[in-house]
Design an enzyme around this catalytic site. Structure first.
Site, PDB file in Angstrom:
ATOM      1  N   TYR A  18     -13.430   8.509   4.289  1.00  0.00           N
ATOM      2  CA  TYR A  18     -12.243   7.725   3.982  1.00  0.00           C
ATOM      3  C   TYR A  18     -11.661   8.142   2.635  1.00  0.00           C
ATOM      4  CZ  TYR A  18      -8.874   4.046   3.495  1.00  0.00           C
ATOM      5  OH  TYR A  18      -7.690   3.379   3.346  1.00  0.00           O
ATOM      6  N   TYR A  26      -3.337   8.812  10.283  1.00  0.00           N
ATOM      7  CA  TYR A  26      -4.093   7.831   9.488  1.00  0.00           C
ATOM      8  C   TYR A  26      -4.739   6.840  10.446  1.00  0.00           C
ATOM      9  CZ  TYR A  26      -5.175   4.195   6.101  1.00  0.00           C
ATOM     10  OH  TYR A  26      -5.825   3.259   5.344  1.00  0.00           O
TER      11      TYR A  26
END
Lengths: 386, 141
Positions: A331, A281
């Site tokens: 995203y 991430y």
């Protein structure tokens, strides 16, 4: 979570949508499309799906209602036995799915995240009035503050982060779905980029995207009969060192990654040497550095040497964020790293496929991370080829 | 001139803090059982779960735990201040407080640098605690 979850459950299908800048679409439409595509990709029928977990949506865009799993299920013609909606995305969603599967409450669970954040008009959500009065708005400054403290504590900074931004961009350049597919990034470009919140420049920060992503989880036993080679969950661990970021004394680590990683590796029964690639991430470049550091790939301050010479890029010895990641692909929170790991292990990644094609190790085991708030919540998931 | 930036929105937990600011006092809750000084305000001590709490007035002195320099405005009303500094101040009494560092060039600011509170009366109703590089010698150094 008990150790007997190892190798019991698998991810069996991924749903993509059009992504990047996609105007005139509601967030709901991306949710529905991503879920339908994931169900189809797994070779399942909608009647098979008995669990649906959606992200708790941000502030809806003007003219839209809040997306809930009830509405998503209705639009998909599903009548699941389990619906859930919450904010911790890939961190908690997979835990919940494994819980209801293990309890025998569900057989096939769909997990989805979608948004129209790039093209829609909405207020910045999650404004904390006690911070906004000082102009502290949005996440970049919170992570920039953590990065600043790290620069004071150990050897790190733009010299390290440029390797992450440039390495991931090289992967994005191989991914036709990536926002930066056609835009390379050099070290010079990195240093010439504008500051957002110092010490972060534009290429240190993740994208804002329209689109959605979904995946289907089931037992390895059921997965055997499905269309795709399943990707097996070997280990999973979560840690939430909850504290307001401004009270944090661990901005330079260790973050939740340390304990979450230890739990996941213990469950999987493997070590760092067994990892062929990582999907981390990457809301900001520093997040990638701190996460890998906390997992133990290098000691504090050794990141600069570790990342140097394209370690994480195509041809490198430990590929990281092979879709381009949140910095350069799209995203979709923790879904971007997790679904990319699944696609790589299924061997479906085209020009960016790990192995001979990109001069990297054949992927057997991939490490994924999800992180939330400002290093306050973390999940580590280890996946392997069936 | 009208104040265009976001204003504090005191709630039942934070009202004593903002009331203190109005009087140029930096107030924090202190646990009467374990002496832990906490921020943000809460009904319970996160260290020992005691609800026996008093409000103390902090010295206003501390150090820069960390900071960031805004070069883009995420809210239109802050555009005129660019570049501006937000910082987490580690107060002498313990708590970390998010605020601004004012009256200096961003290049002068370093982690662990001593700072002291300055008060900015922004409206009739509200005052913000901001910080500047300390003019008094740091008693702890």
């Amino acid at each position: 979570m008990s150790m007997n979850l190892k190798d019991k459950y698998a991810i069996v299908g991924i749903g993509y949508t059009e992504q990047g800048r996609v105007p005139n679409r509601t967030a709901l439409s991306f949710y529905v499309e991503a879920c339908a595509n994931a169900i189809k990709d797994a070779g399942l029928k909608k009647e098979d799906i008995d669990g649906l977990i959606c992200y708790r949506y941000f502030q809806p865009a003007r003219g839209e209602r809040e997306v809930t799993p009830y509405v998503t299920a209705q639009c998909l013609g599903l009548s699941p036995k389990y619906l859930s909606q919450e904010a911790n995305c890939a961190r908690s969603h997979l835990y919940h799915a494994l819980g209801v599967l293990e309890a025998g409450l569900c057989s096939y669970v769909v997990i989805a995240y979608a948004d129209n954040a790039l093209s829609s008009q909405r207020l910045i959500d999650d404004i904390d009035p006690d911070k906004a009065v000082f102009g502290q708005i949005g996440y970049p400054a919170e992570y920039a503050m953590a990065a600043q403290r790290a620069m004071y504590t150990f050897r790190t900074g733009p010299e390290t982060w440029k390797e992450i931004a440039v390495g991931q961009r090289k992967w994005a350049n191989l991914n036709p779905k990536a926002y930066f597919h056609n835009r390379p990034l050099t070290y010079e470009d990195y240093y010439n980029s504008k500051w957002v919140v110092e010490p972060f420049r534009v290429p240190d920060c993740c994208l804002i995207s329209d689109g959605g992503r979904a995946y289907v989880v089931t037992s390895v036993e059921r997965a055997r009969d499905l269309r795709r080679p399943p990707v097996v969950i070997m280990g999973i661990g979560q840690h939430n060192p909850s504290s307001y970021i401004d009270q944090s004394t661990w901005m330079a680590g260790p973050s939740g990654a340390k304990i979450a990683g230890e739990i996941a590796f213990k469950m999987a029964g493997i070590t760092l040497d067994d990892i062929d690639a990582c999907e981390i991430y990457d809301c900001f470049t520093y997040t990638v550095e701190l996460t890998l550091q906390d997992y133990g790939f290098f000691r504090p301050g050794e990141g600069l040497d570790w990342f140097k010479d394209g370690t994480i890029a195509p041809g490198g010895r430990l590929p990281v964020n092979t879709s381009g990641g949140l910095l350069a692909e799209a995203y979709f929170m923790g879904m971007t790293p997790l679904t990319e790991a699944v696609m790589q292990l299924m061997g479906r990644c085209g020009d960016r496929q790990l192995g001979a094609r990109t001069g990297t190790r054949e992927p057997e085991i991939i490490l994924c991370s999800d992180n939330g708030a400002t290093f306050q919540t973390h999940c580590c998931t280890i996946l392997r080829r069936f | 001139m009208t104040y265009r930036k976001p204003l504090p929105q005191p709630n039942a937990d934070t009202k004593p803090f903002w009331d203190g600011c109005k009087q140029h006092q930096l107030r924090f809750q202190k646990c009467r059982d374990c002496q832990y000084v906490r921020w943000p305000p809460s009904i319970i001590c996160p260290r020992c779960h005691s609800q026996d709490t008093e409000w103390i007035v902090a010295s206003g002195r501390g150090r820069v735990y960390t900071f960031a320099v805004y070069h883009q405005a995420f809210h239109e009303s802050f555009r005129e201040d660019l570049p501006y500094i937000t910082a987490i101040i580690e107060l002498e009494e313990g708590p970390h407080l998010l605020s601004n560092i004012v009256g200096c060039n961003p290049r002068e600011v370093k982690c662990d640098m001593p700072v002291e509170v300055v008060w900015e009366d922004i409206t009739e109703e509200f005052t913000l605690p901001k910080f500047r590089i300390a003019t008094q010698p740091d008693v702890n150094s």
